[in-house]
Design an enzyme around this catalytic site. Structure first.
Site, PDB file in Angstrom:
ATOM      1  N   ASP A   1      73.869 -24.351   1.325  1.00  0.00           N
ATOM      2  CA  ASP A   1      72.756 -25.171   0.836  1.00  0.00           C
ATOM      3  C   ASP A   1      71.592 -24.291   0.399  1.00  0.00           C
ATOM      4  O   ASP A   1      70.447 -24.507   0.788  1.00  0.00           O
ATOM      5  CB  ASP A   1      72.315 -26.167   1.910  1.00  0.00           C
TER       6      ASP A   1
ATOM      7  N   GLY B   1      67.824 -33.344   9.011  1.00  0.00           N
ATOM      8  CA  GLY B   1      66.988 -33.619  10.161  1.00  0.00           C
ATOM      9  C   GLY B   1      65.528 -33.281   9.926  1.00  0.00           C
ATOM     10  O   GLY B   1      65.066 -33.162   8.791  1.00  0.00           O
ATOM     11  N   THR B   2      64.797 -33.128  11.027  1.00  0.00           N
ATOM     12  CA  THR B   2      63.357 -32.886  10.992  1.00  0.00           C
ATOM     13  C   THR B   2      63.040 -31.562  11.676  1.00  0.00           C
ATOM     14  O   THR B   2      63.635 -31.225  12.703  1.00  0.00           O
ATOM     15  CB  THR B   2      62.605 -34.024  11.712  1.00  0.00           C
ATOM     16  N   VAL B   3      62.103 -30.813  11.106  1.00  0.00           N
ATOM     17  CA  VAL B   3      61.674 -29.542  11.689  1.00  0.00           C
ATOM     18  C   VAL B   3      60.256 -29.707  12.223  1.00  0.00           C
ATOM     19  O   VAL B   3      59.367 -30.192  11.518  1.00  0.00           O
ATOM     20  CB  VAL B   3      61.722 -28.399  10.654  1.00  0.00           C
TER      21      VAL B   3
ATOM     22  N   GLY C   1      64.400 -33.415   5.984  1.00  0.00           N
ATOM     23  CA  GLY C   1      65.443 -33.319   4.963  1.00  0.00           C
ATOM     24  C   GLY C   1      66.664 -34.096   5.373  1.00  0.00           C
ATOM     25  O   GLY C   1      66.662 -34.858   6.345  1.00  0.00           O
ATOM     26  N   GLY C   2      67.740 -33.884   4.601  1.00  0.00           N
ATOM     27  CA  GLY C   2      68.969 -34.618   4.849  1.00  0.00           C
ATOM     28  C   GLY C   2      69.604 -34.299   6.188  1.00  0.00           C
ATOM     29  O   GLY C   2      70.362 -35.104   6.733  1.00  0.00           O
TER      30      GLY C   2
ATOM     31  N   LEU D   1      56.937 -30.246  10.364  1.00  0.00           N
ATOM     32  CA  LEU D   1      56.794 -29.253   9.297  1.00  0.00           C
ATOM     33  C   LEU D   1      57.523 -29.685   8.032  1.00  0.00           C
ATOM     34  O   LEU D   1      57.127 -29.336   6.925  1.00  0.00           O
ATOM     35  CB  LEU D   1      57.347 -27.900   9.756  1.00  0.00           C
TER      36      LEU D   1
ATOM     37  N   LYS E   1      64.295 -27.343  15.011  1.00  0.00           N
ATOM     38  CA  LYS E   1      65.038 -28.246  14.125  1.00  0.00           C
ATOM     39  C   LYS E   1      65.764 -29.296  14.951  1.00  0.00           C
ATOM     40  O   LYS E   1      66.611 -28.980  15.787  1.00  0.00           O
ATOM     41  CB  LYS E   1      66.034 -27.469  13.279  1.00  0.00           C
TER      42      LYS E   1
END
Length: 350
Positions: free
Chosen positions: A196, A85-87, A82-83, A79, A101
């Site tokens: 964030d 990890g991956t979703v 980012g910094g 989906l 996540k």
């Protein structure tokens, strides 16, 4: 004779294969148990038991469950990345769609802190905060399972699908984001600093309801404190200048104080994005600096998005610009806090 030898060798081969497979299974099970303990699994089970009835929706998933849900983390299920990890998009056996996540490997998990955050986030129940459903602790880095939000990120809608977000809809999203942050800062058992806040971490559902997401960098404020010391993390363009600068001085002078005002600054950047449709940081140019200069010089019209803020709503746009400017003031002393009802002030302005 030869047939008997062949059968014997086949039986021997099958037997050795089963033994090897059994050894690998036992090693895999022991590895999962090791990660589960290192990631605070026993402590989490204890905490869940002591909070019975308040966090009953929290589930501890197995690695097999999440691998099956994501088709072994197939790239087609990604989906976003980012910094942190991956979703992945996951589909559970009951056909419930979730977002999983998978954080990037790095520093060892501080299990006590992680478990505490899972417990607190599990108790968050706000319509504008993405719900944490559970976690998996049987991997080197814990996996978090969230509710799935269907309509993408606010960033995508501002910068790639602008026609879908009218001025009124943008202001609605601003109010809902403000309410979510006010809740995190003041309505939970321990205040949560998101750390964030940015347009990419605000999701929209089918009704364009805002959902604040991605608590990978968030920190709990211990009871009785208003700030915490921590390493500087976040996204350039949205980072509180005071918090960022504290990491750019000699170590013995660093304070790295993180407070709710750090979230307030990031929130202000998002609000400016909503009014201008410009990215937070472009070619080393900071959007907030341009916005504040435009306010000081009384030439806001030159930076506001003409397609969003027009003759029909220009006065409303200017009215809401004032708290926006205060929110992203580089000097934290002048930024409002929840005690000064900044969020309620914003809502009244809208």
């Amino acid at each position: 004779l030869y047939a008997g030898v062949s059968i014997g060798l086949l039986v021997l081969f099958v037997g050795i294969s089963w033994i090897c497979l059994g050894i690998k299974r036992r090693q895999y099970t022991k590895l999962k148990e090791k990660y589960f303990k290192e990631n605070g699994g026993l402590l989490l089970l204890q905490q869940l038991a002591s909070h019975a009835g308040t966090v009953d929706t929290t589930k501890i998933f197995s690695t097999e469950e999440l691998e099956k849900a994501t088709n072994s983390y197939h790239e087609s299920r990604i989906l976003g990345e980012g910094g942190y990890g991956t979703v992945y998009k996951g589909i559970l056996p009951d056909d419930k769609v979730v977002a999983i996540k998978k954080s990037k490997g790095g520093a060892p998990t501080q299990s006590d802190q992680f478990v505490n955050e899972v417990i607190v986030l599990s108790q968050i129940n706000h319509r504008n905060v993405v719900k944490l459903l559970g976690c998996c602790l049987e991997t080197e880095v814990p996996l978090l399972v969230y509710e799935f939000i269907t309509h993408g990120t606010l960033y995508e809608h501002i910068h790639y699908k602008r026609s879908s977000l009218s001025f009124e809809l943008r202001m609605k999203i601003a109010v809902e984001t403000a309410e979510a942050l006010a809740y995190l800062h003041s309505s939970t058992s321990n205040p949560i600093i998101h750390r964030d806040v940015k347009a990419e971490n605000i999701l929209l559902d089918d009704a364009y309801t805002a959902k604040v997401s991605d608590f990978g960098a968030s920190r709990l404020v211990p009871s009785g404190q208003t700030e915490i010391q921590t390493l500087v993390l976040g996204t350039f363009g949205y980072l509180d200048p005071e918090y960022l600068q504290s990491n750019q001085v000699p170590e013995y002078l660093q304070s790295n104080q993180l407070t709710e005002k750090s979230d307030v600054y990031s929130f202000g950047v998002v609000l400016v994005e909503l009014l201008t449709s410009k990215v937070a940081l472009s070619k080393d140019r900071c959007l907030t600096s341009i916005f504040i200069s435009s306010m000081d010089e009384d030439c806001l019209n030159q930076i506001l998005d003409d397609d969003i803020v027009n003759e029909g709503n220009i006065e409303t746009g200017k009215n809401v610009a004032s708290p926006f400017g205060f929110s992203c003031n580089p000097n934290g002393h002048y930024r409002p806090t929840r005690k000064q009802t900044m969020y309620l002030h914003l809502i009244k302005k809208l």
